[in-house]
Design a protein around this motif. Structure first.
Motif, mmCIF file in Angstrom:
data_model
loop_
_atom_site.group_PDB
_atom_site.id
_atom_site.type_symbol
_atom_site.label_atom_id
_atom_site.label_comp_id
_atom_site.label_asym_id
_atom_site.label_seq_id
_atom_site.Cartn_x
_atom_site.Cartn_y
_atom_site.Cartn_z
ATOM 1 N N UNK A 124 0.833 -1.211 0.000
ATOM 2 C CA UNK A 124 0.000 0.000 0.000
ATOM 3 C C UNK A 124 0.868 1.262 0.000
ATOM 4 N N UNK A 125 2.004 1.209 0.667
ATOM 5 C CA UNK A 125 2.924 2.360 0.672
ATOM 6 C C UNK A 125 3.415 2.642 -0.746
ATOM 7 N N UNK A 126 3.805 1.591 -1.453
ATOM 8 C CA UNK A 126 4.265 1.766 -2.837
ATOM 9 C C UNK A 126 3.141 2.331 -3.691
ATOM 10 N N UNK A 175 5.407 6.282 8.657
ATOM 11 C CA UNK A 175 5.571 5.895 7.256
ATOM 12 C C UNK A 175 4.208 5.711 6.597
ATOM 13 N N UNK A 176 3.316 5.009 7.278
ATOM 14 C CA UNK A 176 1.980 4.774 6.708
ATOM 15 C C UNK A 176 1.203 6.086 6.548
ATOM 16 N N UNK A 177 1.261 6.938 7.550
ATOM 17 C CA UNK A 177 0.528 8.210 7.484
ATOM 18 C C UNK A 177 1.083 9.114 6.377
ATOM 19 N N UNK A 178 2.386 9.167 6.243
ATOM 20 C CA UNK A 178 2.993 10.001 5.203
ATOM 21 C C UNK A 178 2.666 9.494 3.809
ATOM 22 N N UNK A 187 -7.239 1.529 4.391
ATOM 23 C CA UNK A 187 -7.338 0.458 5.390
ATOM 24 C C UNK A 187 -5.957 -0.102 5.721
ATOM 25 N N UNK A 188 -5.154 -0.383 4.698
ATOM 26 C CA UNK A 188 -3.835 -0.980 4.926
ATOM 27 C C UNK A 188 -2.817 0.009 5.491
ATOM 28 N N UNK A 189 -3.099 1.300 5.362
ATOM 29 C CA UNK A 189 -2.177 2.315 5.877
ATOM 30 C C UNK A 189 -2.640 2.929 7.197
ATOM 31 N N UNK A 190 -3.705 2.419 7.747
ATOM 32 C CA UNK A 190 -4.229 2.958 9.010
ATOM 33 C C UNK A 190 -3.234 2.700 10.144
ATOM 34 N N UNK A 191 -3.316 3.524 11.169
ATOM 35 C CA UNK A 191 -2.370 3.445 12.286
ATOM 36 C C UNK A 191 -2.427 2.110 13.013
ATOM 37 N N UNK A 192 -3.540 1.418 12.931
ATOM 38 C CA UNK A 192 -3.623 0.141 13.643
ATOM 39 C C UNK A 192 -2.792 -0.960 12.994
ATOM 40 N N UNK A 202 9.156 11.004 4.823
ATOM 41 C CA UNK A 202 9.061 9.553 4.675
ATOM 42 C C UNK A 202 10.449 8.917 4.747
ATOM 43 N N UNK A 203 11.416 9.532 4.095
ATOM 44 C CA UNK A 203 12.797 9.031 4.177
ATOM 45 C C UNK A 203 13.332 9.108 5.605
ATOM 46 N N UNK A 204 12.996 10.175 6.313
ATOM 47 C CA UNK A 204 13.444 10.334 7.699
ATOM 48 C C UNK A 204 12.839 9.253 8.590
ATOM 49 N N UNK A 205 11.532 9.023 8.449
ATOM 50 C CA UNK A 205 10.868 7.987 9.252
ATOM 51 C C UNK A 205 11.447 6.609 8.943
ATOM 52 N N UNK A 206 11.710 6.353 7.674
ATOM 53 C CA UNK A 206 12.316 5.075 7.283
ATOM 54 C C UNK A 206 13.709 4.940 7.892
#
Length: 183
Positions: A88-90, A141-144, A111-116, A167-171
């Motif tokens: 989902x990120x891609x 990462x998911x939120x960004x 759905x796949x990027x939700x915080x849960x 996103x790069x920073x979080x990764x």
């Protein structure tokens, strides 16, 4: 009696004689304006292409990290949830960022990027094997990634690189946490 208009200054008579309506100057100004508009359009298109490339690269790097998290899970169900988040990120950082689009993320990707996602699969007795900092990086990462498609509604060439950088920073934070774990 002398004509009163004869005392007014007259522009170069040759210019008036060659172009009595002054259309040549108007045509030249219109051509210059069109050239400036075309150059501005080309510059914006270049900036958009660069921003899109940054988002794709950042999304692929983030997804690779999330796949690393999935690979080290002992519970196959948690690995599956993390793998779907990586996909989902891609999708969100590349294929859903459509200049001129509506900026909406499809329901399945939301759905796949939700915080849960950090809770992993439902109906398991465990949580995914993640350190606290990895959980935070995963949510970031998911939120960004989920925010990236919305850039098309604003100033894409300014906003998307900011999200890609975050996103790069979080990764990077996630990778650093994994490196600490193995050290």
């Amino acid at each position: 009696m002398t004509n009163p208009l004869s005392f007014l200054p007259v522009a170069d008579r040759r210019a008036v004689d060659d172009d009595p309506d002054g259309l040549a100057a108007d045509d030249e100004r219109a051509e210059q304006a069109a050239a400036r508009a075309a150059a501005a359009r080309e510059e914006r298109e270049r900036a958009v292409r660069e921003a899109l490339a940054l988002a794709v690269d950042a999304g692929e790097a983030a997804a690779a990290w999330v796949r690393e998290l999935a690979a080290r899970q002992s519970d196959e169900n948690h690995a599956l949830v993390l793998g779907r988040a990586a996909d989902a990120i891609v999708q969100a950082s590349a294929h859903e960022v459509i200049p001129g689009g509506d900026g909406r993320l499809v329901e399945e990707l939301r759905y796949h990027l939700a915080a849960d996602v950090l809770l992993g699969a439902t109906r398991t007795a465990t949580l995914p094997e993640l350190r606290a900092v990895e959980r935070l990086a995963l949510v970031a990462v998911c939120a960004l990634a989920a925010a990236m498609p919305g850039c098309v509604l604003g100033d894409l060439e300014r906003e998307l690189p900011i999200l890609a950088d975050a996103l790069n920073t979080a990764t990077g934070i996630g990778h650093a946490a994994a490196a600490e774990m193995t050290a």
